[in-house]
Design a protein around this motif. Structure first.
Motif, PDB file in Angstrom:
ATOM      1  N   GLY A  36       0.808  -1.221   0.000  1.00  0.00           N
ATOM      2  CA  GLY A  36       0.000   0.000   0.000  1.00  0.00           C
ATOM      3  C   GLY A  36       0.838   1.267   0.000  1.00  0.00           C
ATOM      4  N   GLY A  37       1.915   1.255   0.779  1.00  0.00           N
ATOM      5  CA  GLY A  37       2.798   2.416   0.801  1.00  0.00           C
ATOM      6  C   GLY A  37       3.473   2.633  -0.548  1.00  0.00           C
ATOM      7  N   GLY A  38       3.840   1.547  -1.214  1.00  0.00           N
ATOM      8  CA  GLY A  38       4.432   1.663  -2.546  1.00  0.00           C
ATOM      9  C   GLY A  38       3.465   2.276  -3.539  1.00  0.00           C
ATOM     10  N   ILE A  39       2.203   1.864  -3.468  1.00  0.00           N
ATOM     11  CA  ILE A  39       1.187   2.450  -4.347  1.00  0.00           C
ATOM     12  C   ILE A  39       1.033   3.942  -4.065  1.00  0.00           C
ATOM     13  CG2 ILE A  39      -1.292   2.480  -4.869  1.00  0.00           C
ATOM     14  CD1 ILE A  39      -1.244  -0.564  -4.511  1.00  0.00           C
ATOM     15  N   ALA A  40       0.995   4.314  -2.782  1.00  0.00           N
ATOM     16  CA  ALA A  40       0.866   5.734  -2.418  1.00  0.00           C
ATOM     17  C   ALA A  40       2.072   6.534  -2.899  1.00  0.00           C
ATOM     18  CB  ALA A  40       0.702   5.865  -0.905  1.00  0.00           C
ATOM     19  N   ILE A  41       3.256   5.989  -2.742  1.00  0.00           N
ATOM     20  CA  ILE A  41       4.469   6.698  -3.165  1.00  0.00           C
ATOM     21  C   ILE A  41       4.479   6.888  -4.681  1.00  0.00           C
ATOM     22  CG2 ILE A  41       6.986   6.456  -3.370  1.00  0.00           C
ATOM     23  CD1 ILE A  41       6.904   5.210  -0.521  1.00  0.00           C
ATOM     24  N   VAL A  42       4.144   5.846  -5.412  1.00  0.00           N
ATOM     25  CA  VAL A  42       4.106   5.956  -6.878  1.00  0.00           C
ATOM     26  C   VAL A  42       3.067   6.987  -7.303  1.00  0.00           C
ATOM     27  CG1 VAL A  42       3.508   4.717  -8.997  1.00  0.00           C
ATOM     28  CG2 VAL A  42       5.025   3.665  -7.336  1.00  0.00           C
ATOM     29  N   ALA A  43       1.890   6.965  -6.700  1.00  0.00           N
ATOM     30  CA  ALA A  43       0.835   7.912  -7.076  1.00  0.00           C
ATOM     31  C   ALA A  43       1.252   9.354  -6.792  1.00  0.00           C
ATOM     32  CB  ALA A  43      -0.456   7.578  -6.327  1.00  0.00           C
ATOM     33  N   ILE A  44       1.806   9.595  -5.620  1.00  0.00           N
ATOM     34  CA  ILE A  44       2.231  10.957  -5.264  1.00  0.00           C
ATOM     35  C   ILE A  44       3.363  11.416  -6.167  1.00  0.00           C
ATOM     36  CG2 ILE A  44       3.318  12.349  -3.454  1.00  0.00           C
ATOM     37  CD1 ILE A  44       1.823  10.502  -1.428  1.00  0.00           C
ATOM     38  N   ALA A  59      13.108  14.949 -11.451  1.00  0.00           N
ATOM     39  CA  ALA A  59      14.059  13.836 -11.286  1.00  0.00           C
ATOM     40  C   ALA A  59      13.855  13.157  -9.937  1.00  0.00           C
ATOM     41  CB  ALA A  59      15.491  14.347 -11.423  1.00  0.00           C
ATOM     42  N   LEU A  60      13.659  13.958  -8.884  1.00  0.00           N
ATOM     43  CA  LEU A  60      13.390  13.377  -7.570  1.00  0.00           C
ATOM     44  C   LEU A  60      12.089  12.581  -7.579  1.00  0.00           C
ATOM     45  CD1 LEU A  60      14.393  16.316  -5.206  1.00  0.00           C
ATOM     46  CD2 LEU A  60      15.578  14.144  -5.496  1.00  0.00           C
ATOM     47  N   SER A  61      11.090  13.098  -8.265  1.00  0.00           N
ATOM     48  CA  SER A  61       9.819  12.378  -8.361  1.00  0.00           C
ATOM     49  C   SER A  61       9.978  11.065  -9.113  1.00  0.00           C
ATOM     50  CB  SER A  61       8.774  13.247  -9.059  1.00  0.00           C
ATOM     51  OG  SER A  61       8.461  14.368  -8.271  1.00  0.00           O
ATOM     52  N   ALA A  62      10.786  11.073 -10.155  1.00  0.00           N
ATOM     53  CA  ALA A  62      11.002   9.845 -10.925  1.00  0.00           C
ATOM     54  C   ALA A  62      11.714   8.788 -10.086  1.00  0.00           C
ATOM     55  CB  ALA A  62      11.815  10.154 -12.184  1.00  0.00           C
ATOM     56  N   VAL A  63      12.721   9.198  -9.333  1.00  0.00           N
ATOM     57  CA  VAL A  63      13.446   8.244  -8.477  1.00  0.00           C
ATOM     58  C   VAL A  63      12.538   7.726  -7.371  1.00  0.00           C
ATOM     59  CG1 VAL A  63      15.415   7.960  -6.924  1.00  0.00           C
ATOM     60  CG2 VAL A  63      15.680   9.247  -9.040  1.00  0.00           C
ATOM     61  N   ALA A  64      11.695   8.599  -6.809  1.00  0.00           N
ATOM     62  CA  ALA A  64      10.752   8.167  -5.782  1.00  0.00           C
ATOM     63  C   ALA A  64       9.730   7.191  -6.362  1.00  0.00           C
ATOM     64  CB  ALA A  64      10.048   9.369  -5.164  1.00  0.00           C
ATOM     65  N   ALA A  65       9.297   7.428  -7.591  1.00  0.00           N
ATOM     66  CA  ALA A  65       8.352   6.510  -8.230  1.00  0.00           C
ATOM     67  C   ALA A  65       8.994   5.143  -8.462  1.00  0.00           C
ATOM     68  CB  ALA A  65       7.856   7.090  -9.555  1.00  0.00           C
ATOM     69  N   VAL A  66      10.262   5.121  -8.829  1.00  0.00           N
ATOM     70  CA  VAL A  66      10.970   3.851  -9.011  1.00  0.00           C
ATOM     71  C   VAL A  66      11.087   3.116  -7.675  1.00  0.00           C
ATOM     72  CG1 VAL A  66      13.216   2.841  -9.584  1.00  0.00           C
ATOM     73  CG2 VAL A  66      12.193   4.547 -11.090  1.00  0.00           C
ATOM     74  N   ALA A  67      11.417   3.856  -6.605  1.00  0.00           N
ATOM     75  CA  ALA A  67      11.512   3.229  -5.275  1.00  0.00           C
ATOM     76  C   ALA A  67      10.155   2.694  -4.828  1.00  0.00           C
ATOM     77  CB  ALA A  67      12.055   4.227  -4.258  1.00  0.00           C
ATOM     78  N   GLY A  68       9.086   3.438  -5.088  1.00  0.00           N
ATOM     79  CA  GLY A  68       7.743   2.958  -4.763  1.00  0.00           C
ATOM     80  C   GLY A  68       7.364   1.738  -5.580  1.00  0.00           C
ATOM     81  N   GLY A  69       7.735   1.743  -6.849  1.00  0.00           N
ATOM     82  CA  GLY A  69       7.485   0.577  -7.685  1.00  0.00           C
ATOM     83  C   GLY A  69       8.248  -0.643  -7.195  1.00  0.00           C
ATOM     84  N   TRP A  70       9.467  -0.412  -6.725  1.00  0.00           N
ATOM     85  CA  TRP A  70      10.254  -1.512  -6.167  1.00  0.00           C
ATOM     86  C   TRP A  70       9.576  -2.067  -4.916  1.00  0.00           C
ATOM     87  CZ3 TRP A  70      13.133  -5.354  -6.899  1.00  0.00           C
ATOM     88  CH2 TRP A  70      13.841  -5.956  -5.857  1.00  0.00           C
ATOM     89  N   MET A  71       8.988  -1.195  -4.101  1.00  0.00           N
ATOM     90  CA  MET A  71       8.266  -1.668  -2.912  1.00  0.00           C
ATOM     91  C   MET A  71       7.082  -2.543  -3.312  1.00  0.00           C
ATOM     92  SD  MET A  71       8.292   1.642  -0.372  1.00  0.00           S
ATOM     93  CE  MET A  71       7.384   0.846   0.922  1.00  0.00           C
ATOM     94  N   ILE A  72       6.373  -2.149  -4.353  1.00  0.00           N
ATOM     95  CA  ILE A  72       5.228  -2.936  -4.814  1.00  0.00           C
ATOM     96  C   ILE A  72       5.680  -4.303  -5.309  1.00  0.00           C
ATOM     97  CG2 ILE A  72       3.401  -3.069  -6.553  1.00  0.00           C
ATOM     98  CD1 ILE A  72       3.303   0.028  -6.443  1.00  0.00           C
TER      99      ILE A  72
END
Length: 134
Positions: A36-44, A59-72
């Motif tokens: 759930g946290g990964g989904i929230a991070i990717v969405a934000i 760029a920071l948003s893209a890296v955060a989206a990758v980290a959230g995707g990795w969590m998922i």
């Protein structure tokens, strides 16, 4: 408030929750919290990256989206005991990215305020300078 500040703050809150949940919940529960946290991070991250115009913030948003995707992905693929550490490390990375995003936002606002202040002081003397001139 700008979208940069709000998105970085939201990322910091989600990442902080994931870091706290790392020790508070059992591995089976944390696996779903990481999902759930990964989904929230990717969405934000994707929402702020789509709206923001700054290259650094995107760029920071893209890296955060990758980290959230990795969590998922990790929460669905690996065993629960492994997900605990992978989720913690991804949440820690997102927390660092959020702090960097907040710092960049603050520096940009300070630069803008300083530029306005410098223009105001050059065009019309105010305060003690005006008193000394008269």
């Amino acid at each position: 408030m700008s979208i940069r500040y709000l998105s970085s703050l939201a990322l910091a809150l989600v990442a902080g929750f994931e870091i706290a949940a790392f020790q508070a919940f059992s591995p089976a529960v944390y696996t779903w919290l990481a999902f759930g946290g990964g989904i929230a991070i990717v969405a934000i991250a994707l929402a702020s990256g789509a709206v923001d115009r700054g290259a650094a913030q995107r760029a920071l948003s893209a890296v955060a989206a990758v980290a959230g995707g990795w969590m998922i992905v990790s929460s669905l693929v690996f065993a629960s005991s492994t997900v605990v550490w992978l989720g913690f490390s991804a949440a820690a990375a997102v927390a660092v990215l959020a702090v960097v995003g907040l710092t960049l936002h603050e520096l940009r606002d300070e630069r803008a305020l300083h530029a306005v202040d410098m223009r105001t002081n050059q065009t019309s003397p105010s305060g003690r300078t005006a008193e000394l001139a008269s």
